[in-house]
Scaffold this motif. Structure first.
Motif, PDB file in Angstrom:
ATOM      1  N   MET A   1     -15.327  26.063 -83.206  1.00  0.00           N
ATOM      2  CA  MET A   1     -14.964  26.777 -81.985  1.00  0.00           C
ATOM      3  C   MET A   1     -15.308  25.976 -80.729  1.00  0.00           C
ATOM      4  O   MET A   1     -14.735  26.218 -79.662  1.00  0.00           O
ATOM      5  N   PHE A   2     -16.238  25.041 -80.832  1.00  0.00           N
ATOM      6  CA  PHE A   2     -16.492  24.155 -79.694  1.00  0.00           C
ATOM      7  C   PHE A   2     -15.388  23.103 -79.596  1.00  0.00           C
ATOM      8  O   PHE A   2     -14.791  22.924 -78.548  1.00  0.00           O
ATOM      9  N   SER A   3     -15.131  22.407 -80.648  1.00  0.00           N
ATOM     10  CA  SER A   3     -14.028  21.450 -80.817  1.00  0.00           C
ATOM     11  C   SER A   3     -13.610  20.783 -79.514  1.00  0.00           C
ATOM     12  O   SER A   3     -14.409  20.154 -78.843  1.00  0.00           O
ATOM     13  N   THR A   4     -12.321  20.927 -79.163  1.00  0.00           N
ATOM     14  CA  THR A   4     -11.763  20.186 -78.019  1.00  0.00           C
ATOM     15  C   THR A   4     -11.998  20.867 -76.683  1.00  0.00           C
ATOM     16  O   THR A   4     -11.924  20.231 -75.634  1.00  0.00           O
ATOM     17  N   LEU A   5     -12.265  22.169 -76.698  1.00  0.00           N
ATOM     18  CA  LEU A   5     -12.365  22.902 -75.439  1.00  0.00           C
ATOM     19  C   LEU A   5     -13.656  22.592 -74.706  1.00  0.00           C
ATOM     20  O   LEU A   5     -13.669  22.529 -73.467  1.00  0.00           O
ATOM     21  N   LEU A   6     -14.709  22.384 -75.431  1.00  0.00           N
ATOM     22  CA  LEU A   6     -16.020  22.295 -74.798  1.00  0.00           C
ATOM     23  C   LEU A   6     -16.122  21.117 -73.829  1.00  0.00           C
ATOM     24  O   LEU A   6     -16.496  21.285 -72.670  1.00  0.00           O
ATOM     25  N   PHE A   7     -15.783  19.922 -74.266  1.00  0.00           N
ATOM     26  CA  PHE A   7     -15.946  18.739 -73.430  1.00  0.00           C
ATOM     27  C   PHE A   7     -14.628  18.135 -72.945  1.00  0.00           C
ATOM     28  O   PHE A   7     -14.638  17.326 -72.015  1.00  0.00           O
ATOM     29  N   LEU A   8     -13.498  18.490 -73.568  1.00  0.00           N
ATOM     30  CA  LEU A   8     -12.225  17.864 -73.211  1.00  0.00           C
ATOM     31  C   LEU A   8     -11.302  18.763 -72.391  1.00  0.00           C
ATOM     32  O   LEU A   8     -10.575  18.287 -71.520  1.00  0.00           O
ATOM     33  N   ARG A   9     -11.261  20.058 -72.699  1.00  0.00           N
ATOM     34  CA  ARG A   9     -10.271  20.927 -72.048  1.00  0.00           C
ATOM     35  C   ARG A   9     -10.879  22.080 -71.260  1.00  0.00           C
ATOM     36  O   ARG A   9     -10.151  22.854 -70.655  1.00  0.00           O
ATOM     37  N   GLY A  10     -12.196  22.202 -71.261  1.00  0.00           N
ATOM     38  CA  GLY A  10     -12.820  23.291 -70.509  1.00  0.00           C
ATOM     39  C   GLY A  10     -12.502  23.213 -69.026  1.00  0.00           C
ATOM     40  O   GLY A  10     -12.118  24.202 -68.391  1.00  0.00           O
TER      41      GLY A  10
ATOM     42  N   VAL B   1      -4.110  22.897 -91.447  1.00  0.00           N
ATOM     43  CA  VAL B   1      -3.623  21.515 -91.396  1.00  0.00           C
ATOM     44  C   VAL B   1      -3.330  21.119 -89.954  1.00  0.00           C
ATOM     45  O   VAL B   1      -3.712  20.028 -89.489  1.00  0.00           O
ATOM     46  N   MET B   2      -2.663  22.006 -89.224  1.00  0.00           N
ATOM     47  CA  MET B   2      -2.352  21.704 -87.818  1.00  0.00           C
ATOM     48  C   MET B   2      -3.622  21.625 -86.975  1.00  0.00           C
ATOM     49  O   MET B   2      -3.716  20.790 -86.066  1.00  0.00           O
ATOM     50  N   ALA B   3      -4.578  22.507 -87.252  1.00  0.00           N
ATOM     51  CA  ALA B   3      -5.823  22.469 -86.500  1.00  0.00           C
ATOM     52  C   ALA B   3      -6.566  21.156 -86.752  1.00  0.00           C
ATOM     53  O   ALA B   3      -7.149  20.571 -85.831  1.00  0.00           O
ATOM     54  N   CYS B   4      -6.538  20.700 -87.990  1.00  0.00           N
ATOM     55  CA  CYS B   4      -7.168  19.411 -88.292  1.00  0.00           C
ATOM     56  C   CYS B   4      -6.500  18.289 -87.495  1.00  0.00           C
ATOM     57  O   CYS B   4      -7.183  17.442 -86.894  1.00  0.00           O
ATOM     58  N   ALA B   5      -5.160  18.287 -87.491  1.00  0.00           N
ATOM     59  CA  ALA B   5      -4.440  17.278 -86.704  1.00  0.00           C
ATOM     60  C   ALA B   5      -4.749  17.424 -85.218  1.00  0.00           C
ATOM     61  O   ALA B   5      -4.870  16.428 -84.490  1.00  0.00           O
ATOM     62  N   LEU B   6      -4.896  18.658 -84.754  1.00  0.00           N
ATOM     63  CA  LEU B   6      -5.217  18.904 -83.345  1.00  0.00           C
ATOM     64  C   LEU B   6      -6.550  18.286 -82.969  1.00  0.00           C
ATOM     65  O   LEU B   6      -6.680  17.592 -81.945  1.00  0.00           O
TER      66      LEU B   6
ATOM     67  N   ALA C   1       0.485  31.476 -70.480  1.00  0.00           N
ATOM     68  CA  ALA C   1       0.624  31.444 -71.934  1.00  0.00           C
ATOM     69  C   ALA C   1       0.252  30.082 -72.501  1.00  0.00           C
ATOM     70  O   ALA C   1      -0.434  29.988 -73.529  1.00  0.00           O
ATOM     71  N   THR C   2       0.699  29.005 -71.854  1.00  0.00           N
ATOM     72  CA  THR C   2       0.419  27.667 -72.390  1.00  0.00           C
ATOM     73  C   THR C   2      -1.056  27.316 -72.268  1.00  0.00           C
ATOM     74  O   THR C   2      -1.633  26.697 -73.167  1.00  0.00           O
ATOM     75  N   VAL C   3      -1.680  27.715 -71.155  1.00  0.00           N
ATOM     76  CA  VAL C   3      -3.115  27.456 -71.001  1.00  0.00           C
ATOM     77  C   VAL C   3      -3.907  28.291 -72.003  1.00  0.00           C
ATOM     78  O   VAL C   3      -4.881  27.816 -72.603  1.00  0.00           O
ATOM     79  N   PHE C   4      -3.485  29.544 -72.193  1.00  0.00           N
ATOM     80  CA  PHE C   4      -4.164  30.386 -73.185  1.00  0.00           C
ATOM     81  C   PHE C   4      -4.019  29.793 -74.582  1.00  0.00           C
ATOM     82  O   PHE C   4      -4.943  29.868 -75.390  1.00  0.00           O
ATOM     83  N   ALA C   5      -2.847  29.211 -74.863  1.00  0.00           N
ATOM     84  CA  ALA C   5      -2.646  28.586 -76.171  1.00  0.00           C
ATOM     85  C   ALA C   5      -3.619  27.444 -76.380  1.00  0.00           C
ATOM     86  O   ALA C   5      -4.176  27.267 -77.478  1.00  0.00           O
ATOM     87  N   ILE C   6      -3.838  26.642 -75.327  1.00  0.00           N
ATOM     88  CA  ILE C   6      -4.791  25.531 -75.433  1.00  0.00           C
ATOM     89  C   ILE C   6      -6.200  26.069 -75.651  1.00  0.00           C
ATOM     90  O   ILE C   6      -6.950  25.577 -76.505  1.00  0.00           O
ATOM     91  N   LEU C   7      -6.550  27.102 -74.890  1.00  0.00           N
ATOM     92  CA  LEU C   7      -7.877  27.688 -75.042  1.00  0.00           C
ATOM     93  C   LEU C   7      -8.047  28.306 -76.429  1.00  0.00           C
ATOM     94  O   LEU C   7      -9.039  28.063 -77.116  1.00  0.00           O
ATOM     95  N   PHE C   8      -7.068  29.101 -76.835  1.00  0.00           N
ATOM     96  CA  PHE C   8      -7.208  29.843 -78.090  1.00  0.00           C
ATOM     97  C   PHE C   8      -7.198  28.915 -79.295  1.00  0.00           C
ATOM     98  O   PHE C   8      -7.916  29.147 -80.267  1.00  0.00           O
ATOM     99  N   SER C   9      -6.377  27.855 -79.236  1.00  0.00           N
ATOM    100  CA  SER C   9      -6.322  26.931 -80.372  1.00  0.00           C
ATOM    101  C   SER C   9      -7.646  26.237 -80.606  1.00  0.00           C
ATOM    102  O   SER C   9      -7.908  25.737 -81.698  1.00  0.00           O
ATOM    103  N   SER C  10      -8.490  26.219 -79.590  1.00  0.00           N
ATOM    104  CA  SER C  10      -9.779  25.562 -79.728  1.00  0.00           C
ATOM    105  C   SER C  10     -10.857  26.489 -80.263  1.00  0.00           C
ATOM    106  O   SER C  10     -11.938  26.026 -80.633  1.00  0.00           O
ATOM    107  N   VAL C  11     -10.600  27.787 -80.301  1.00  0.00           N
ATOM    108  CA  VAL C  11     -11.633  28.729 -80.741  1.00  0.00           C
ATOM    109  C   VAL C  11     -11.177  29.497 -81.979  1.00  0.00           C
ATOM    110  O   VAL C  11     -11.615  30.614 -82.219  1.00  0.00           O
TER     111      VAL C  11
END
Length: 962
Positions: A110-119, A188-193, A334-344
């Protein structure tokens, strides 16, 4: 005396050695054989007993071990060996506790990309208020789903496969398999993400113009997308190697990785509080939106870090969506929420490790809820801090700005790499476990069989390799922000399915659904389901529609697939719940003739001799209740167990083979007559009770085995041929055989008394004959139309042809229903015979009246006028002078044999193109001495006819009102 479809020869009923439907072993099998299941269960029980004997101190875990060993989907990770070896291999994998096995993988994912890259990017685009709103919305959906996960996971033993296992065992193999596939793709997509996020962190720091590369340094080459793909491949290979060594190694080190991420996060928070002066942060040269037509030497545009400031906080309070410099797409909610949600979306990463957890039912709820709460407050706190300390220009145009404002920049770099790499590993491991579980369950034939290959320690190496190959394919998409919406949609659909599973279990009110986790209701499940589906369409209607179509296609595919096992589909529980509710609402006192429909009880002794009749009755039931009844003569005390229980599955298998919509009701009685009374009284439920009884005809013709003539439904693509075992059945026939005692033959008296019992119990009655000659295929494929003939007159009293009673109307109703069936309607014409005396009757007037009457009944039929003048010489004079008012129209009259034979010849002469005939059945005589004559005349009247139904109706069944 019997007939090919005569239902009441006790001989057929008492032969226990000839099952109605069976395979060569005598078992009905729908997947794993009964013997295999029994042996597995026995082994498990023996093993538990041995454990108790050898280790009395282990009695406490006995019930848990027993429930796991008896689970329908027991983990068979080793493809060969004894039950003890399989169990040992499964237990060897269960080494993880709550913190290492659930909390750490979920928190890291849940930290993944949002914490340091997209927050910062999310705060810069959406503003502080909308970011908080998006966090609350995302975590609300997640928490509602977590409550459902906790409920399901604490309702029984959870095997390997995590969310797929829980969904499939709750919703059944069709929905479970389809949702499991979508969940696998989502992982699989989350791993690629997350691999893309890792590569992005590398290039932002070590690529051309990177933050850790000086102006004179060239950095890692990044001339085209293939360089990015190369770096991503190297990272994914590292993940592959870790997973091949074993997921347990990653889980054991996850606590250390999480500690590193938390330390890096604390360094960011401390830096924001500690550094109060302004810092000009250089925007990376890779931002082509800012650096338009500028060389790298000229690139010196900066964004400001102001420290915690009220002015900066107010500037970033509201949303200001602009172009994303990485993808070039304009952002929106919607697109920003998608980026946020995909990270958690990693809330199921702990459940995916269920095969390695010591106690999944305890670890999954505690670990998941703790990780969700921890990450939520971390995100909320960090979003407020960066929103109050960094300019919006900096937040939008530099993904890695935290490095420049941190006290020691490498902390953030380490945090990026640790969070994204661990999240990628978690999803790669989780996806491989789901794929392995799909392969073990054999839902997709042999295509996933390679995924079941494991190491000696139980690590599914082939599932890991297959998953890694698919990740490599997804990486071709490239950008993290481009992968995020698809990933979010697939995860949301998986979460929606989890909520649906829990909602269905709760609404079904099944006694065995009693999870130890109590903090959920059907409201939380329903809100989670609705929230997931709404956000799916909000993020991407196109991707959502595609995913739903894929899911529905898989549901249909698995529905027609001969599934190898049954897990107790929730659909059956829901159907039971709803049927019970509506049966209580179905009040027989409120029934109306306008909505009458036939509800038929067909009595059958030997189904092998009645297949055509059972299929024909299925056509005339008009969506009504259809019950196939059977009486076994005997006493319960003569059997060690109820013989009906062993026979019932064979009847159900026959019903499936014939593709008819019927129920099977069997009973054990001292006589067939007594059994018939039982079935008439107890068949059906509530307002759905049979109103019509169909009996086979009583005659002495040779019985025929008609089962093997029926069509065999073949589904070679979807599964094995369903009826291969039918050809091996040794048929037995109704009728006396060598050594048969007279008591095994139904007497004329008992048969006629059964007819009288049906009428006495208020049921309409049908006697069916010659249906062994019915060939529906020939009728429906013929170039010439056939006729459905109705003779609405008591043929033993033709002078009553001018009158219509309930039996006449019932005849017309049944014939009309048959003619309404699409296949019959296209190839048959309804024909009603009008018998007249040409010397005394006004034929034209009678025909006109009948035509008007049929129009009032909305029955389209051809009227065929028949003169019975030539039959008068066969009649005795008293016969002619009998009542003409129709008051005794239903009664049987002992007409001369020559008259009955002549009437039979008249029917035959008009039946050259007849498909089926409906005749008037007179009531049986009151004197038992007349029973033989009654049956003899019925036999003579219907001899050599096409398939014939003789009908006696008691109640109104038609209406002329709107």
């Amino acid at each position: 005396m019997n007939r090919s479809c005569a239902p009441f020869n006790v001989n057929a009923m008492e032969d226990d050695k000839d099952p109605i439907l069976s395979n060569s072993t005598g078992n009905v099998s729908y997947g794993a054989s009964a013997n295999e299941t029994t042996s597995q269960t026995s082994d498990s029980v023996v093993e538990v007993a041995e454990n108790i004997e050898t280790a009395p101190q282990l009695r406490s875990p006995f019930y848990w071990s027993l429930s796991r060993s008896l689970s329908n989907a027991g983990a068979t990770y080793v493809q060969s060996g004894s039950t003890r070896e399989r169990r040992a291999a499964g237990n060897a994998r269960r080494t993880l506790g709550t913190f290492a096995g659930v909390f750490c993988p979920i928190a890291l994912s849940m930290f993944s990309t949002l914490l340091f890259l997209r927050g910062g990017f999310v705060v810069g685009q959406a503003g502080i208020l909308e970011t908080i709103a998006q966090l609350v919305l995302a975590y609300l959906i997640l928490v509602l789903t977590v409550l459902s996960i906790c409920a399901i996971s604490t309702n029984g033993a959870v095997e390997g496969g995590g969310a797929y296992y829980m969904i499939s065992r709750a919703l059944g193999p069709e929905f479970g398999g389809s949702i499991g596939f979508l969940f696998f793709v989502a992982n699989v997509m989350a791993c690629a993400l997350y691999v893309s996020g890792f590569v992005e962190g590398i290039l932002q720091n070590f690529g051309p113009g990177g933050s850790l590369i000086g102006k004179d340094g060239t950095g890692l080459p990044d001339d085209n997308d293939w360089w990015r793909y190369l770096y991503a491949t190297v990272v994914s290979i590292v993940c592959l190697l870790v997973c091949l060594i074993g997921g347990a190694m990653f889980a054991r080190t996850s606590a250390f990785i999480l500690m590193i991420v938390v330390i890096c996060l604390l360094s960011v928070i401390i830096s924001i509080f500690a550094i109060n002066h302004t810092i000009n942060v250089r925007i990376p040269f890779t931002n082509k939106v800012v650096y338009t037509n500028m060389s790298e030497d000229q690139a010196n545009i900066t964004g400001k870090y102001t420290g915690l400031s009220a002015a900066t906080f107010r500037e970033n309070l509201l949303a200001n969506y602009t172009v994303d410099y990485n993808t070039g797409n304009t952002m929106q909610f919607a697109t920003v929420f998608a980026i946020l949600f995909s990270s958690v979306t990693g809330i199921l990463n702990g459940a995916n490790m269920s095969g390695e957890l010591k106690d999944p039912s305890k670890s999954i709820p505690k670990g998941t809820l703790s990780a969700v709460g921890f990450t939520f407050f971390a995100y909320l706190f960090l979003s407020i801090l960066i929103g109050g300390s960094c300019s919006r220009f900096l937040l939008k145009n530099d993904y890695v700005f935290l490095q420049q404002i941190n006290g020691w920049p490498p902390f953030v770099v380490i945090g990026i790499f640790a969070a994204t790499l661990s999240a990628a590993l978690g999803n790669l491991i989780g996806a491989s476990r789901i794929l392995e579980a799909l392969g073990v369950d054999q839902l997709f034939w042999i295509f996933l069989k390679p995924a079941t290959i494991t190491t000696r320690g139980g690590n599914p190496i082939m599932a890991v390799i297959i998953t890694w190959v698919l990740v490599q394919c997804i990486l071709l998409i490239g950008s993290l922000n481009a992968i995020a919406p698809v990933t979010s949609v697939f995860f949301l659909l998986s979460y929606a399915a989890t909520n649906l599973a829990c909602l269905a279990l709760e609404l079904a009110s099944a006694p065995n659904f009693r999870p130890t986790f109590r903090y959920f209701t059907w409201y939380t499940c329903g809100l989670g389901l609705v929230g997931c589906m709404v956000m799916c369409f909000l993020i991407s209607p196109i991707y959502t529609s595609i995913a739903l179509v894929i899911m529905l296609l898989l549901v249909i595919l698995l529905h027609f697939r001969s599934l190898p096992t049954s897990w107790g589909s929730i659909s059956q529980a829901l159907i039971f719940h709803q049927v019970r509710k509506y049966l209580l609402m179905l009040d027989s006192r409120k029934s109306h003739v306008k909505y009458w429909r036939p509800q038929i009880l067909l009595m059958v002794a030997n189904p092998r001799q009645c297949c055509e009749l059972m299929d024909f009755i299925n056509d005339i039931k008009k969506s009504g209740l259809y019950v196939i009844g059977h009486v076994k003569v005997g006493r319960l005390e003569d059997y060690p167990t109820d013989p009906i229980l062993d026979t019932q599955p064979h009847w159900l298998s026959l019903i499936d083979h014939l593709k008819i919509k019927a129920f099977a009701e069997l009973t054990l009685a001292n006589s067939v007559r007594e059994g018939l009374q039982h079935l008439i009284r107890v068949s059906g439920l509530g307002g759905m009770k049979p109103n019509t009884v169909c009996l086979g005809f009583y005659d002495s013709s040779e019985p025929q085995d008609t089962l093997l003539k029926t069509k065999v439904r073949r589904r070679r693509f979807f599964g094995n041929v369903e009826n291969e075992s039918f050809s091996q059945i040794e048929g037995y026939f109704v009728g006396p055989r060598d050594g048969t005692s007279p008591k095994n033959i139904l007497s004329e008296t008992e048969y006629v008394n059964m007819i009288k019992d049906c009428l006495k119990l208020g049921k309409n009655l049908c006697l069916c004959r010659h249906f062994n000659t019915l060939n529906k295929t020939e009728i429906l494929q013929s170039d010439l139309n056939s006729y459905i003939d109705v003779w609405p007159v008591n043929l033993f009293r033709p002078e009553t042809a001018s009158y219509f009673d309930n039996t006449c109307l019932f005849l017309l109703q049944l014939a009309c229903i048959l003619n309404m069936v699409p296949r019959w309607k296209s190839k048959t014409t309804l024909r009603v015979f009008l018998m007249v005396n040409a010397q005394t009757d006004n034929t034209i007037q009678k025909e006109q009246k009948l035509d008007m009457f049929l129009r009032q009944l909305r029955i389209i039929a051809k009227i065929q006028v028949i003169s019975w003048d030539h039959l008068q010489p066969y009649m005795r004079s008293p016969y002619i002078e009998m009542d003409f008012d129709g008051s005794h129209m239903q009664d049987y009259y002992e007409a001369p044999d020559d008259f009955v034979k002549a009437m039979n010849e008249l029917i035959i002469a008009n039946s050259s193109r007849t498909a089926a005939s409906f005749l008037y059945l007179p009531k049986p005589p009151t004197e038992s001495a007349m029973y033989g004559k009654y049956l003899y005349h019925l036999d003579m009247l219907t001899a050599n006819l096409k398939p014939t139904i003789m009908v006696q109706g008691l109640h109104p069944v038609t209406s002329t009102t709107l």
